[in-house]
Design a protein around this motif. Structure first.
Motif, PDB file in Angstrom:
ATOM      1  N   LYS A 117       0.835  -1.189   0.000  1.00  0.00           N
ATOM      2  CA  LYS A 117       0.000   0.000   0.000  1.00  0.00           C
ATOM      3  C   LYS A 117       0.881   1.253   0.000  1.00  0.00           C
ATOM      4  O   LYS A 117       1.738   1.418   0.869  1.00  0.00           O
ATOM      5  CB  LYS A 117      -0.904  -0.017   1.236  1.00  0.00           C
ATOM      6  N   SER A 118       0.661   2.120  -1.005  1.00  0.00           N
ATOM      7  CA  SER A 118       1.455   3.346  -1.137  1.00  0.00           C
ATOM      8  C   SER A 118       1.022   4.392  -0.107  1.00  0.00           C
ATOM      9  O   SER A 118       0.027   4.212   0.599  1.00  0.00           O
ATOM     10  CB  SER A 118       1.267   3.926  -2.542  1.00  0.00           C
ATOM     11  N   SER A 119       1.750   5.502  -0.085  1.00  0.00           N
ATOM     12  CA  SER A 119       1.434   6.583   0.857  1.00  0.00           C
ATOM     13  C   SER A 119       0.032   7.141   0.628  1.00  0.00           C
ATOM     14  O   SER A 119      -0.614   7.596   1.567  1.00  0.00           O
ATOM     15  CB  SER A 119       2.474   7.702   0.757  1.00  0.00           C
ATOM     16  N   GLU A 120      -0.450   7.070  -0.614  1.00  0.00           N
ATOM     17  CA  GLU A 120      -1.807   7.555  -0.909  1.00  0.00           C
ATOM     18  C   GLU A 120      -2.872   6.500  -0.652  1.00  0.00           C
ATOM     19  O   GLU A 120      -4.049   6.731  -0.878  1.00  0.00           O
ATOM     20  CB  GLU A 120      -1.940   7.998  -2.376  1.00  0.00           C
ATOM     21  N   GLY A 121      -2.452   5.301  -0.254  1.00  0.00           N
ATOM     22  CA  GLY A 121      -3.403   4.224   0.020  1.00  0.00           C
ATOM     23  C   GLY A 121      -3.715   3.355  -1.186  1.00  0.00           C
ATOM     24  O   GLY A 121      -4.565   2.482  -1.114  1.00  0.00           O
ATOM     25  N   LYS A 122      -3.015   3.587  -2.311  1.00  0.00           N
ATOM     26  CA  LYS A 122      -3.240   2.756  -3.493  1.00  0.00           C
ATOM     27  C   LYS A 122      -2.626   1.383  -3.247  1.00  0.00           C
ATOM     28  O   LYS A 122      -1.504   1.272  -2.743  1.00  0.00           O
ATOM     29  CB  LYS A 122      -2.616   3.406  -4.734  1.00  0.00           C
ATOM     30  N   THR A 157       5.978   6.074   3.144  1.00  0.00           N
ATOM     31  CA  THR A 157       6.892   7.048   2.540  1.00  0.00           C
ATOM     32  C   THR A 157       7.027   6.872   1.031  1.00  0.00           C
ATOM     33  O   THR A 157       7.770   7.602   0.391  1.00  0.00           O
ATOM     34  CB  THR A 157       8.301   6.944   3.163  1.00  0.00           C
ATOM     35  N   VAL A 158       6.305   5.887   0.467  1.00  0.00           N
ATOM     36  CA  VAL A 158       6.469   5.593  -0.966  1.00  0.00           C
ATOM     37  C   VAL A 158       5.207   5.972  -1.730  1.00  0.00           C
ATOM     38  O   VAL A 158       4.134   5.447  -1.472  1.00  0.00           O
ATOM     39  CB  VAL A 158       6.814   4.102  -1.187  1.00  0.00           C
ATOM     40  N   LYS A 159       5.376   6.883  -2.712  1.00  0.00           N
ATOM     41  CA  LYS A 159       4.249   7.328  -3.535  1.00  0.00           C
ATOM     42  C   LYS A 159       3.878   6.233  -4.532  1.00  0.00           C
ATOM     43  O   LYS A 159       4.711   5.452  -4.976  1.00  0.00           O
ATOM     44  CB  LYS A 159       4.645   8.594  -4.294  1.00  0.00           C
ATOM     45  N   ALA A 160       2.588   6.218  -4.910  1.00  0.00           N
ATOM     46  CA  ALA A 160       2.050   5.173  -5.796  1.00  0.00           C
ATOM     47  C   ALA A 160       2.795   5.095  -7.130  1.00  0.00           C
ATOM     48  O   ALA A 160       3.136   4.001  -7.585  1.00  0.00           O
ATOM     49  CB  ALA A 160       0.559   5.404  -6.038  1.00  0.00           C
ATOM     50  N   ASN A 161       3.063   6.238  -7.762  1.00  0.00           N
ATOM     51  CA  ASN A 161       3.721   6.198  -9.081  1.00  0.00           C
ATOM     52  C   ASN A 161       5.116   5.591  -8.977  1.00  0.00           C
ATOM     53  O   ASN A 161       5.542   4.831  -9.851  1.00  0.00           O
ATOM     54  CB  ASN A 161       3.750   7.580  -9.745  1.00  0.00           C
ATOM     55  N   ALA A 165      13.450   3.473  -4.347  1.00  0.00           N
ATOM     56  CA  ALA A 165      14.397   2.356  -4.481  1.00  0.00           C
ATOM     57  C   ALA A 165      15.379   2.345  -3.308  1.00  0.00           C
ATOM     58  O   ALA A 165      15.747   1.280  -2.805  1.00  0.00           O
ATOM     59  CB  ALA A 165      15.154   2.454  -5.808  1.00  0.00           C
ATOM     60  N   ASN A 166      15.759   3.526  -2.849  1.00  0.00           N
ATOM     61  CA  ASN A 166      16.669   3.627  -1.707  1.00  0.00           C
ATOM     62  C   ASN A 166      15.974   3.152  -0.438  1.00  0.00           C
ATOM     63  O   ASN A 166      16.488   2.294   0.277  1.00  0.00           O
ATOM     64  CB  ASN A 166      17.152   5.070  -1.557  1.00  0.00           C
ATOM     65  N   TYR A 167      14.782   3.673  -0.165  1.00  0.00           N
ATOM     66  CA  TYR A 167      14.035   3.298   1.034  1.00  0.00           C
ATOM     67  C   TYR A 167      13.716   1.800   1.037  1.00  0.00           C
ATOM     68  O   TYR A 167      13.840   1.126   2.057  1.00  0.00           O
ATOM     69  CB  TYR A 167      12.745   4.108   1.148  1.00  0.00           C
ATOM     70  N   LEU A 168      13.306   1.286  -0.119  1.00  0.00           N
ATOM     71  CA  LEU A 168      12.924  -0.124  -0.222  1.00  0.00           C
ATOM     72  C   LEU A 168      14.143  -1.039  -0.370  1.00  0.00           C
ATOM     73  O   LEU A 168      14.004  -2.246  -0.369  1.00  0.00           O
ATOM     74  CB  LEU A 168      11.950  -0.328  -1.385  1.00  0.00           C
TER      75      LEU A 168
END
Length: 154
Positions: free
Chosen positions: A12-17, A49-53, A103-106
Motif C-alpha cells: 500500500k502506497s502513501s496515498e493508500g493505493k 513514505t512511498v508514492k504510488a507512481n 528504491a533507496n528506502y525499499l
C-alpha cells in the motif's frame, strides 16, 4: 499439471493505493523482505513514505529483474543500461527522483543504481549552466522534496 499459485502480498502506497504483488517479487526489496520476515503471516504492508507512481515503477523493475542474481558489487559504469531499464527511467525529473528515493528506502539496489546512472547520464558532458537547466524543478517538485527554500540562480 497446473503450477501452484504463488503467494501474493498487498503493498500500500502513501496515498493508500494497493498493489497485489507476488511475494518473491516483493522480496527483491530488502526492506520488504525484512518486514515480512519480522511479521510472519501478514499479507499487507503499508509503505507510508512511498508514492504510488514510484511504487508502481519499483514493482515493474522487480518483476522484470526477479530472476537476476542479487548483486553485491556496485556497477559504476553508466554506459551499459539495457533498453528496458532505460525506458523505465524515461520520466519527468520529479518522478525520477521519487523513484530513486523509493528504491533507496525499499533497498532495491539494482534500481537505485539504475536511477543514479540515469542521473549521471543526464549531466555527463554538460556545463554547470546546462546542468542547472536539466534539474530545474517546478514549484510542486520543490515542495514534494522539501526544497521550497532552495533558490535557483537566474
Amino acid at each position: 499439471e497446473g503450477k501452484a499459485m504463488e503467494e501474493t502480498i498487498v503493498l500500500k502506497s502513501s496515498e493508500g493505493k494497493e498493489f497485489k504483488v507476488e511475494r518473491s517479487v516483493a522480496c527483491r526489496s530488502e526492506t520488504i523482505k525484512n518486514m515480512l520476515e519480522d511479521m510472519e503471516g501478514i499479507s499487507e504492508l503499508s509503505l507510508p513514505t512511498v508514492k504510488a507512481n514510484a511504487l508502481e515503477k519499483v514493482i515493474k523493475y522487480c518483476e522484470k529483474h526477479k530472476a537476476d542474481p542479487v548483486s553485491t558489487e556496485p556497477d559504476l559504469r553508466s554506459d551499459n543500461i539495457g533498453e528496458w531499464d532505460k525506458e523505465l527511467m524515461e520520466v519527468p525529473m520529479g518522478d525520477l527522483f521519487e523513484m530513486i528515493l523509493a528504491a533507496n528506502y525499499l533497498d532495491v539496489k539494482g534500481m537505485l543504481e539504475l536511477g543514479c546512472k540515469t542521473v549521471a547520464n543526464l549531466v555527463k558532458g554538460k556545463t554547470p549552466d546546462e546542468i542547472k537547466q536539466t534539474f530545474r524543478m517546478t514549484e510542486e517538485d520543490k515542495i514534494r522534496f522539501g526544497l521550497q527554500n532552495v533558490k535557483h540562480d537566474k
